[in-house]
Design a protein around this motif. Structure first.
Motif, short mmCIF file in Angstrom:
data_model
loop_
_atom_site.label_atom_id
_atom_site.label_comp_id
_atom_site.label_asym_id
_atom_site.label_seq_id
_atom_site.Cartn_x
_atom_site.Cartn_y
_atom_site.Cartn_z
N LEU A 121 83.79 26.38 93.31
CA LEU A 121 85.16 25.85 93.29
C LEU A 121 86.08 26.59 92.34
O LEU A 121 87.24 26.17 92.19
N LEU A 122 85.62 27.63 91.69
CA LEU A 122 86.52 28.40 90.83
C LEU A 122 87.65 28.99 91.67
O LEU A 122 87.42 29.49 92.77
N ASN A 123 88.87 28.96 91.14
CA ASN A 123 90.02 29.41 91.94
C ASN A 123 90.90 30.42 91.23
O ASN A 123 92.00 30.71 91.70
N LEU A 153 88.72 34.41 79.17
CA LEU A 153 87.53 34.02 79.91
C LEU A 153 87.06 35.22 80.74
O LEU A 153 87.30 35.31 81.94
N PRO A 154 86.41 36.18 80.07
CA PRO A 154 86.02 37.40 80.78
C PRO A 154 84.95 37.18 81.84
O PRO A 154 84.85 37.93 82.80
N VAL A 155 84.14 36.16 81.65
CA VAL A 155 83.18 35.84 82.69
C VAL A 155 83.89 35.03 83.76
O VAL A 155 84.90 34.39 83.49
N PRO A 156 83.39 35.06 84.97
CA PRO A 156 84.12 34.38 86.06
C PRO A 156 83.96 32.86 86.01
O PRO A 156 83.28 32.26 86.83
N LEU A 157 84.61 32.24 85.03
CA LEU A 157 84.56 30.79 84.89
C LEU A 157 85.97 30.21 84.79
O LEU A 157 86.17 29.14 84.24
N ASN A 158 86.94 30.94 85.31
CA ASN A 158 88.33 30.53 85.15
C ASN A 158 88.78 29.66 86.32
O ASN A 158 88.40 29.91 87.47
N PHE A 159 89.59 28.68 86.02
CA PHE A 159 90.06 27.77 87.07
C PHE A 159 91.37 27.14 86.65
O PHE A 159 91.74 27.13 85.48
N ASN A 160 92.07 26.57 87.65
CA ASN A 160 93.31 25.85 87.40
C ASN A 160 93.32 24.61 88.28
O ASN A 160 93.44 24.72 89.51
N GLU A 161 93.17 23.47 87.67
CA GLU A 161 93.18 22.21 88.40
C GLU A 161 94.59 21.67 88.60
O GLU A 161 94.80 20.74 89.39
N ASN A 162 95.56 22.20 87.86
CA ASN A 162 96.99 21.90 88.04
C ASN A 162 97.27 20.41 88.05
O ASN A 162 97.93 19.89 88.96
N LEU A 163 96.81 19.73 87.00
CA LEU A 163 97.04 18.30 86.86
C LEU A 163 98.00 18.04 85.71
O LEU A 163 97.84 18.60 84.62
N LEU A 193 104.50 16.56 89.88
CA LEU A 193 104.20 17.99 89.95
C LEU A 193 103.99 18.38 91.40
O LEU A 193 103.30 17.67 92.14
N VAL A 194 104.58 19.48 91.82
CA VAL A 194 104.36 20.02 93.16
C VAL A 194 103.30 21.10 93.05
O VAL A 194 103.49 22.12 92.37
N ASN A 195 102.17 20.88 93.68
CA ASN A 195 101.05 21.80 93.55
C ASN A 195 101.26 23.04 94.43
O ASN A 195 101.52 22.92 95.63
N THR A 196 101.12 24.20 93.83
CA THR A 196 101.19 25.47 94.57
C THR A 196 99.94 26.32 94.32
O THR A 196 99.93 27.50 94.67
N VAL A 197 98.92 25.73 93.71
CA VAL A 197 97.72 26.48 93.33
C VAL A 197 96.62 26.22 94.36
O VAL A 197 96.10 25.10 94.45
N PRO A 198 96.25 27.23 95.14
CA PRO A 198 95.16 27.03 96.11
C PRO A 198 93.87 26.62 95.39
O PRO A 198 93.52 27.17 94.35
N GLY A 199 93.20 25.65 95.95
CA GLY A 199 91.93 25.19 95.39
C GLY A 199 92.05 24.13 94.32
O GLY A 199 91.04 23.53 93.93
N ALA A 200 93.25 23.88 93.82
CA ALA A 200 93.41 22.92 92.73
C ALA A 200 93.08 21.49 93.17
O ALA A 200 92.49 20.71 92.41
N MET A 201 93.45 21.14 94.39
CA MET A 201 93.20 19.76 94.85
C MET A 201 91.70 19.47 94.97
O MET A 201 91.26 18.36 94.67
N ALA A 202 90.93 20.46 95.38
CA ALA A 202 89.48 20.27 95.49
C ALA A 202 88.86 20.08 94.11
O ALA A 202 87.94 19.27 93.93
N ILE A 203 89.36 20.84 93.13
CA ILE A 203 88.85 20.68 91.76
C ILE A 203 89.22 19.30 91.23
O ILE A 203 88.40 18.62 90.62
#
Length: 705
Positions: free
Chosen positions: A524-526, A533-543, A551-561
């Motif tokens: 679910l990383l997006n 965060l040099p390792v691939p553990l970065n995400f944005n839940e946009n909450l 808030l109007v969400n424009t971040v793909p994958g944020a709703m699933a997170i």
């Protein structure tokens, strides 16, 4: 006169038919809430089945996706479907047939109505607003949280009115949400008179029942009180040959050989005996004892679910725990010393924070008592070497509770506090609850009598048991204060809840949330890696945080997170201190008295962010009991103060911060010495401590850059 016939009969028919259909076409053209096989408002009792063994008379029954494609979701749903209702802090989602205006969404246009406790109708008619609103244009879904913690074991009606407008400013059209004859729809129809639209038309609704959160620990508390345990055993030195009672004046040091590997391997270090001299000569003796506590967790570190109405959690065995005592040098009162149980934090052990506060507590005539948290203190083979200034060393079991859960041969600082796969969604819920069980058993040991020196007299006063704890200790300590009736006063220091929110908001723990997203199937990383965060553990839940505009969400994958984070919090509610805060003072369990408390936390805490502390205070109605440390002012006046104030209570090793630590500890000590009657200002009216907190509860992060 003969009527004139239309020149074009087909056109006339078409116009007449169109006018006749106009109301239906207008309805079809308007935006409505969706109710179909793919999407409808959530939560909803349509996703439950009857279960009369539960206090809610229901059990959750979510459908599973394709488990070959989404095995992580299926594993989570297996756990969710053991619950007896929905979250008491739910993320509510409402799908629409078209775009809406997010600015029209507020607590007047959408709200909840409490239909009462399922068995008692307590809370009937209470109205609850909404907060943390997100509009997702891609899925045309509105998401938000309830503005406050919902009452457990209760039915709630979600009400959507036509005050919500579509993107063109028009009112929402009425959704067809009452078609059908199933039991859920009948119940919803019966509940609609409670919608109370306030002059606005109700265009959509959903009915759901909240879960039982506090019941298991209250049942276990009663079971512990009904038993009479064997006295604590202080003959634990050198395999049972020596009483583990040591005068501080005769201590050369105590070496801690922490088991850090299964070989077994150990890491040696010395306990902070100089910390006992913060108040010189106040601590007279250090002692160790063993006692048995009921074990409710299974090998996967999960407490198996039981029916919440007719069932009772059953212990699966017993475990021997080590307790650590610091006794005052002052004369023992006739009934024994008052005692403060002190709970240590995450990654710490009873060989850390309790040592830093024992001296100040002893200066007020209060003994300190501590144990290790589940998963902490290294492995079970760890031991102490007590080195007296005269005589031979004494070896004592250190009481480590860590395990090699992942099988890599090492035992990390918190390994074993979380549930194992495939029940990882449980996280630390049951590690926290088992720790509370152990502390309730520890209280029971003090109640039946603790004789440290073997002279046949009580050394601790069973009528004066208190609790303080830092960080993780404030978290499980808040739970303990809610369910243990014989603790007379408490001070949770820098507590927060839920654990899911702490991990999401804290820079110290956010990487752990990223790791959990990375190990899911599908991942679910997006976001791509960053320098931070040099390792691939970065995400944005946009909450959004509380009280911010929609808030109007424009971040793909944020709703699933966001959905996953909500499910985590839902499953973990029975281990969330927010669930128990109300029991401390505002609504104690039957037979319990309201407890005097102080909640100490600090502005800009990086480890347990302010919104999570405010959540506990808000749920418990404890704002008037908050002592708020203004680290922003302290740091501005002295750059030697740490930017992160999380350990302000125990920072006795930092020259600039030590006086503030002693001042905060003194507030606790005086509070307990007065049996919870006296709350002093740690800096005597100065600007660094607000007693109580001034203004609104902090809902921002407030980190010092």
């Amino acid at each position: 006169m003969t009527p004139t016939r239309p020149r074009c009969p087909r056109l006339a028919f078409t116009l007449a038919f169109s006018f006749a259909l106009w109301p239906m076409l207008a309805q079809a053209d308007g935006v409505t809430v969706r109710y179909d096989a793919e999407a409808s408002p959530f939560p909803s009792n349509r996703y439950t089945v009857p279960d009369f063994g539960n206090a809610t008379l229901r059990r959750v029954n979510l459908p599973k996706p394709d488990c070959a494609i989404r095995p992580s979701d299926c594993a989570d749903i297996d756990v969710i479907n053991t619950l007896d209702g929905f979250s008491t802090q739910p993320r509510i989602t409402v799908p629409f047939t078209g775009d809406i205006d997010p600015a029209s969404v507020n607590s007047d246009s959408i709200y909840l109505v409490n239909l009462g406790d399922v068995l008692t109708l307590r809370g009937f008619g209470q109205r609850v607003g909404i907060n943390q609103v997100v509009w997702d244009p891609a899925s045309k879904t509105l998401a938000f949280e309830s503005d406050e913690l919902l009452q457990e074991r209760s039915r709630y009606l979600l009400v959507v009115t036509n005050a919500v407008r579509d993107a063109s400013g028009k009112k929402l059209k009425n959704a067809d949400f009452l078609g059908g004859r199933d039991a859920h729809l009948r119940e919803l129809r019966d509940a609609l008179p409670m919608a109370r639209g306030g002059g606005r038309a109700v265009v959509a609704a959903s009915l759901f029942t909240t879960q039982t959160a506090t019941g298991d620990l209250l049942k276990i508390q009663r079971r512990i009180k009904a038993g009479t345990p064997a006295p604590m055993n202080f003959m634990v030195g050198n395999g049972g040959a020596v009483r583990a009672l040591f005068p501080v004046a005769g201590l050369q040091g105590i070496q801690f050989n922490r088991q850090t590997g299964t070989a077994p391997t150990f890491t040696a270090g010395f306990l902070p005996t100089p910390a006992l001299q913060v108040m010189p000569g106040a601590v007279g003796h250090v002692a160790y004892a063993r006692f048995d506590s009921p074990e409710y967790q299974n090998a996967a570190k999960v407490i198996p679910p039981t029916d919440t109405l007719t069932g009772n959690p059953r212990p699966l065995g017993r475990q021997a725990l080590t307790a650590q005592f610091f006794l005052p040098a002052s004369p023992r009162p006739a009934g024994g010393w008052p005692v403060a149980i002190f709970g240590h934090g995450f990654t710490d052990s009873m060989y850390g924070a309790p040592w830093t506060v024992a001296s100040v507590l002893a200066s007020q005539g209060i003994a300190t008592l501590s144990i290790n948290v589940v998963g902490h203190g290294g492995g079970a083979q760890g031991y102490l070497n007590v080195l007296p200034t005269a005589g031979a060393p004494v070896q004592i079991p250190a009481g480590g509770r860590g395990i090699d859960q992942d099988g890599n041969g090492s035992i990390d600082s918190t390994e074993g506090v979380n549930a194992a796969a495939p029940q990882t969604i449980v996280s630390s819920r049951d590690g926290l609850r088992q720790t509370v069980i152990d502390l309730m058993q520890l209280v029971r040991q003090v109640e039946v009598g603790v004789d440290v020196d073997g002279d046949g007299s009580r050394d601790l006063d069973p009528a004066r048991i208190y609790y303080a704890g830092q960080s993780f200790g404030g978290i499980y300590g808040t739970i303990l204060l809610g369910v243990e009736r014989n603790i007379k006063a408490g001070v949770p220091n820098v507590p927060g809840g839920s654990i899911t929110e702490i991990a999401r908001l804290s820079p110290s723990f956010r990487i752990l949330t990223g790791l959990s997203l990375a190990t899911r199937q599908p991942v679910l990383l997006n976001l791509p890696p960053t320098p931070e965060l040099p390792v691939p553990l970065n995400f944005n839940e946009n909450l959004p945080l509380r009280d911010q505009p929609p808030l109007v969400n424009t971040v793909p994958g944020a709703m699933a997170i966001a959905e996953l984070l909500d499910r985590n919090e839902w499953v973990q509610q029975s281990g969330n201190p927010v669930s128990y805060a109300e029991l401390i003072r505002r609504d104690p369990p039957l037979g319990h008295a309201a407890k005097p408390v102080i909640v100490q936390f600090a502005k800009g805490d990086v480890t347990v962010p302010n919104p999570t502390s405010s959540a506990i205070v808000r749920a418990g109605g404890l704002k008037d009991r908050v002592t708020y440390y203004r680290n922003d002012l302290a740091f501005a006046g002295n750059p030697g103060i740490p930017k992160n104030p999380h350990t302000f209570l125990t920072n006795i090793g930092v020259a600039a911060a030590a006086p503030l630590a002693v001042a905060a500890q003194t507030q606790i000590a005086v509070f307990f010495a007065s049996h919870g009657a006296t709350v002093i200002d740690p800096d005597a009216g100065g600007p660094l401590f607000e007693v109580p907190i001034q203004g609104d509860l902090p809902e921002g992060l407030n980190f010092i850059p």
